[in-house]
Design a protein around this motif. Structure first.
Motif, PDB file in Angstrom:
ATOM      1  N   THR A 130       0.808  -1.216   0.000  1.00 48.74           N
ATOM      2  CA  THR A 130       0.000   0.000   0.000  1.00 48.74           C
ATOM      3  C   THR A 130       0.844   1.270   0.000  1.00 48.74           C
ATOM      4  O   THR A 130       0.622   2.181  -0.811  1.00 48.74           O
ATOM      5  N   ILE A 131       1.815   1.367   0.895  1.00 54.08           N
ATOM      6  CA  ILE A 131       2.607   2.586   1.015  1.00 54.08           C
ATOM      7  C   ILE A 131       3.475   2.800  -0.223  1.00 54.08           C
ATOM      8  O   ILE A 131       3.542   3.905  -0.776  1.00 54.08           O
ATOM      9  N   ALA A 132       4.146   1.745  -0.669  1.00 54.69           N
ATOM     10  CA  ALA A 132       4.984   1.881  -1.864  1.00 54.69           C
ATOM     11  C   ALA A 132       4.141   2.268  -3.079  1.00 54.69           C
ATOM     12  O   ALA A 132       4.542   3.128  -3.888  1.00 54.69           O
ATOM     13  N   TYR A 133       2.994   1.666  -3.201  1.00 55.94           N
ATOM     14  CA  TYR A 133       2.093   1.945  -4.325  1.00 55.94           C
ATOM     15  C   TYR A 133       1.616   3.398  -4.296  1.00 55.94           C
ATOM     16  O   TYR A 133       1.529   4.066  -5.332  1.00 55.94           O
ATOM     17  N   LEU A 134       1.318   3.914  -3.100  1.00 56.87           N
ATOM     18  CA  LEU A 134       0.875   5.297  -2.982  1.00 56.87           C
ATOM     19  C   LEU A 134       1.953   6.269  -3.451  1.00 56.87           C
ATOM     20  O   LEU A 134       1.643   7.303  -4.052  1.00 56.87           O
ATOM     21  N   GLY A 135       3.215   5.941  -3.177  1.00 52.27           N
ATOM     22  CA  GLY A 135       4.299   6.790  -3.657  1.00 52.27           C
ATOM     23  C   GLY A 135       4.320   6.862  -5.168  1.00 52.27           C
ATOM     24  O   GLY A 135       4.514   7.936  -5.761  1.00 52.27           O
ATOM     25  N   TYR A 136       4.106   5.712  -5.818  1.00 45.58           N
ATOM     26  CA  TYR A 136       4.047   5.664  -7.275  1.00 45.58           C
ATOM     27  C   TYR A 136       2.859   6.468  -7.795  1.00 45.58           C
ATOM     28  O   TYR A 136       2.993   7.288  -8.720  1.00 45.58           O
ATOM     29  N   ILE A 137       1.690   6.251  -7.190  1.00 47.61           N
ATOM     30  CA  ILE A 137       0.478   6.925  -7.660  1.00 47.61           C
ATOM     31  C   ILE A 137       0.578   8.432  -7.463  1.00 47.61           C
ATOM     32  O   ILE A 137       0.113   9.213  -8.312  1.00 47.61           O
ATOM     33  N   ALA A 138       1.186   8.853  -6.365  1.00 47.67           N
ATOM     34  CA  ALA A 138       1.361  10.290  -6.138  1.00 47.67           C
ATOM     35  C   ALA A 138       2.138  10.929  -7.278  1.00 47.67           C
ATOM     36  O   ALA A 138       1.888  12.090  -7.647  1.00 47.67           O
ATOM     37  N   GLY A 139       3.076  10.180  -7.850  1.00 49.59           N
ATOM     38  CA  GLY A 139       3.920  10.714  -8.910  1.00 49.59           C
ATOM     39  C   GLY A 139       3.268  10.745 -10.283  1.00 49.59           C
ATOM     40  O   GLY A 139       3.738  11.465 -11.166  1.00 49.59           O
ATOM     41  N   ILE A 140       2.196   9.970 -10.487  1.00 47.12           N
ATOM     42  CA  ILE A 140       1.570   9.910 -11.815  1.00 47.12           C
ATOM     43  C   ILE A 140       0.198  10.578 -11.846  1.00 47.12           C
ATOM     44  O   ILE A 140      -0.498  10.513 -12.855  1.00 47.12           O
ATOM     45  N   THR A 141      -0.207  11.218 -10.742  1.00 47.41           N
ATOM     46  CA  THR A 141      -1.491  11.923 -10.692  1.00 47.41           C
ATOM     47  C   THR A 141      -1.256  13.376 -10.290  1.00 47.41           C
ATOM     48  O   THR A 141      -0.204  13.732  -9.760  1.00 47.41           O
ATOM     49  N   LYS A 142      -2.276  14.189 -10.524  1.00 52.55           N
ATOM     50  CA  LYS A 142      -2.136  15.617 -10.264  1.00 52.55           C
ATOM     51  C   LYS A 142      -3.092  16.160  -9.205  1.00 52.55           C
ATOM     52  O   LYS A 142      -2.720  17.014  -8.410  1.00 52.55           O
ATOM     53  N   SER A 143      -4.323  15.698  -9.223  1.00 48.91           N
ATOM     54  CA  SER A 143      -5.307  16.348  -8.358  1.00 48.91           C
ATOM     55  C   SER A 143      -6.152  15.400  -7.518  1.00 48.91           C
ATOM     56  O   SER A 143      -6.733  15.818  -6.518  1.00 48.91           O
ATOM     57  N   ILE A 144      -6.238  14.138  -7.881  1.00 49.47           N
ATOM     58  CA  ILE A 144      -7.120  13.221  -7.178  1.00 49.47           C
ATOM     59  C   ILE A 144      -6.594  12.931  -5.781  1.00 49.47           C
ATOM     60  O   ILE A 144      -5.382  12.832  -5.562  1.00 49.47           O
ATOM     61  N   ILE A 145      -7.497  12.838  -4.808  1.00 54.49           N
ATOM     62  CA  ILE A 145      -7.128  12.514  -3.433  1.00 54.49           C
ATOM     63  C   ILE A 145      -6.787  11.028  -3.340  1.00 54.49           C
ATOM     64  O   ILE A 145      -7.438  10.184  -3.961  1.00 54.49           O
ATOM     65  N   LEU A 146      -5.776  10.705  -2.546  1.00 53.38           N
ATOM     66  CA  LEU A 146      -5.352   9.326  -2.336  1.00 53.38           C
ATOM     67  C   LEU A 146      -5.697   8.923  -0.907  1.00 53.38           C
ATOM     68  O   LEU A 146      -5.267   9.567   0.055  1.00 53.38           O
ATOM     69  N   GLY A 147      -6.474   7.862  -0.765  1.00 55.94           N
ATOM     70  CA  GLY A 147      -6.897   7.448   0.559  1.00 55.94           C
ATOM     71  C   GLY A 147      -6.654   5.978   0.800  1.00 55.94           C
ATOM     72  O   GLY A 147      -6.688   5.163  -0.128  1.00 55.94           O
ATOM     73  N   THR A 148      -6.410   5.628   2.043  1.00 55.30           N
ATOM     74  CA  THR A 148      -6.291   4.225   2.431  1.00 55.30           C
ATOM     75  C   THR A 148      -7.544   3.833   3.194  1.00 55.30           C
ATOM     76  O   THR A 148      -7.987   4.542   4.084  1.00 55.30           O
ATOM     77  N   ALA A 149      -8.099   2.678   2.828  1.00 50.88           N
ATOM     78  CA  ALA A 149      -9.317   2.201   3.497  1.00 50.88           C
ATOM     79  C   ALA A 149      -9.295   0.680   3.564  1.00 50.88           C
ATOM     80  O   ALA A 149     -10.052   0.037   2.880  1.00 50.88           O
TER      81      ALA A 149
END
Length: 328
Positions: free
Chosen positions: A84-103
């Motif tokens: 989850t954490i590693a994936y969020l780092g990747y997603i943060a780098g390829i997106t611009k405005s969408i909120i990223l949440g863990t659930a």
């Protein structure tokens, strides 16, 4: 908190998506899974980058992901496969405005200092586009693997929450939690902005504790009438604890049918419906007080990309509220 404001518009509802972005629980998806030899619950995420960026570009409010540390065939759910954490780092780098949440992150399974550092890193790297959803964990097999006791996980949940909150302070006093710790020991980075905590379910905590310590409640998918009752209970808890309005968040397992006019048929955690029936269904959830809805597509009869695009075209314009439309 700006991140919360982006999904929490009092009296309104925003729309997000829940990982994995696959329809492997549909009939067609199951055929593909069997051909490829994937176990049940292991999705096809080969097009994940395309779908993530598409959701970002089309105006979905948030992307949510769960943490499943180990695959247990008895549960049959591998979530989005990646850590989850590693994936969020990747997603943060390829997106611009969408909120990223863990659930949700299984809070009692983590070392709190390591998690504090990892989560603050994601918050920094994403430009504060992060909602920290945490849960208790309900799979007994996981806890001994990580060296923790399953039966005391509720206490450890509160303990880890307190340590992480302290670690994020500008000048933290971690010595109150660790013996013989030098008072100058700090965890960096610090969050650039306060990180909102979202609790998934109740995590064996009292509702008063949740109301006081969490910035939102991500509740399990429920039928409309049950959801309405949960929202009333949530608002009463906030009122009784002198808390401001905080978002009620839930999910919906959507089977978007190929027949546009197909009427709604409920199933566990959601239902099947044609695109023309989806808007009144979601509006009904908005009317009872849901602030954010995460759509889960694993049962969708309509292919994932088409589902994301059709909802964006047909549904999102009715839920994409702007800041001038409301007051926080």
């Amino acid at each position: 908190m700006e991140t919360i404001c982006n999904i929490h518009i009092p009296g309104k509802m925003t729309i997000g998506l829940e990982f994995p972005l696959d329809n492997d629980w549909s009939l067609e998806g199951e055929k593909k899974r069997n051909v490829s030899g994937r176990p049940f619950g292991i999705p096809d995420i080969s097009r994940h980058t395309e779908y993530i960026q598409l959701a970002d570009q089309l105006g979905y409010s948030a992307l949510w992901m769960r943490e499943v540390p180990v695959y247990d065939p008895g549960f049959g759910d591998g979530a989005q496969l990646f850590d989850t954490i590693a994936y969020l780092g990747y997603i943060a780098g390829i997106t611009k405005s969408i909120i990223l949440g863990t659930a949700a992150i299984v809070l009692p399974l983590h070392d709190p200092l390591q998690l504090a550092k990892a989560v603050a890193s994601i918050e920094n790297l994403s430009g504060s586009r992060f909602l920290f959803g945490v849960g208790l964990g309900d799979r007994p097999v996981e806890f001994p693997l990580f060296g923790y006791d399953f039966e005391t996980r509720a206490e450890r949940f509160r303990h880890n929450h307190a340590i992480i909150e302290e670690a994020w302070k500008t000048q933290s006093g971690l010595g109150q939690y660790y013996e013989n710790l030098d008072k100058n020991i700090q965890v960096f980075p610090k969050p650039e902005n306060p990180i909102p905590w979202i609790i998934a379910g109740r995590a064996q905590q009292s509702m008063d504790w949740i109301g006081q310590n969490m910035q939102g409640w991500f509740n399990y998918p429920r039928p409309l009438a049950e959801t309405a009752k949960q929202i009333i209970d949530w608002r009463n808890v906030l009122y009784d604890n002198n808390q401001a309005s905080k978002p009620y968040i839930t999910a919906f397992h959507l089977n978007l049918l190929l027949d546009d006019n197909a009427p709604f048929r409920p199933h566990r955690f959601g239902g099947a419906v044609g695109i023309n029936g989806l808007l009144p269904l979601l509006k009904a959830y908005e009317e009872v007080g849901v602030n954010h809805m995460a759509l889960h597509l694993r049962k969708s009869e309509t292919p994932v990309k088409e589902t994301i695009e059709r909802i964006a075209t047909t549904i999102l314009p009715h839920f994409n509220y702007k800041e001038h439309d409301y007051a926080i």
